[in-house]
Write a protein that holds these residues in place. Structure first.
Motif: not given
Length: 78
Positions: A31, A57-58, A61-62, A65-67, A70-71
């Motif tokens: 991140r 990516s999974r 997102k888990r 909350g976003l891939p 997109r984040w």
């Protein structure tokens, strides 16, 4: 020390199992890199220890909350 003893001791000290701790650490590092670098998602995934962009990516997102792409797109640059 046996593996099960290590897991029990780690969990009692840190509050989560070692694999969960490692996953969170990797995703938090990713991140930060998403925010601060222009690495591709694949490069970033590899740099934090994932062998595939899809698995990264999974997991991202888990957790958030976003891939990841997109984040990254929703972050405001100051």
């Amino acid at each position: 020390m046996s593996r099960s003893a290590f897991v029990q001791r780690f969990t009692s000290l840190i509050g989560m199992p070692p694999i969960r701790y490692l996953t969170l650490w990797r995703l938090q590092a990713a991140r930060s890199q998403l925010r601060e670098s222009q690495k591709t998602i694949g490069q970033l995934a590899y740099s934090v220890g994932y062998e595939s962009e899809e698995a990264f990516s999974r997991a991202f997102k888990r957790e958030f909350g976003l891939p990841p792409a997109r984040w990254r797109g929703q972050q405001v640059v100051l």
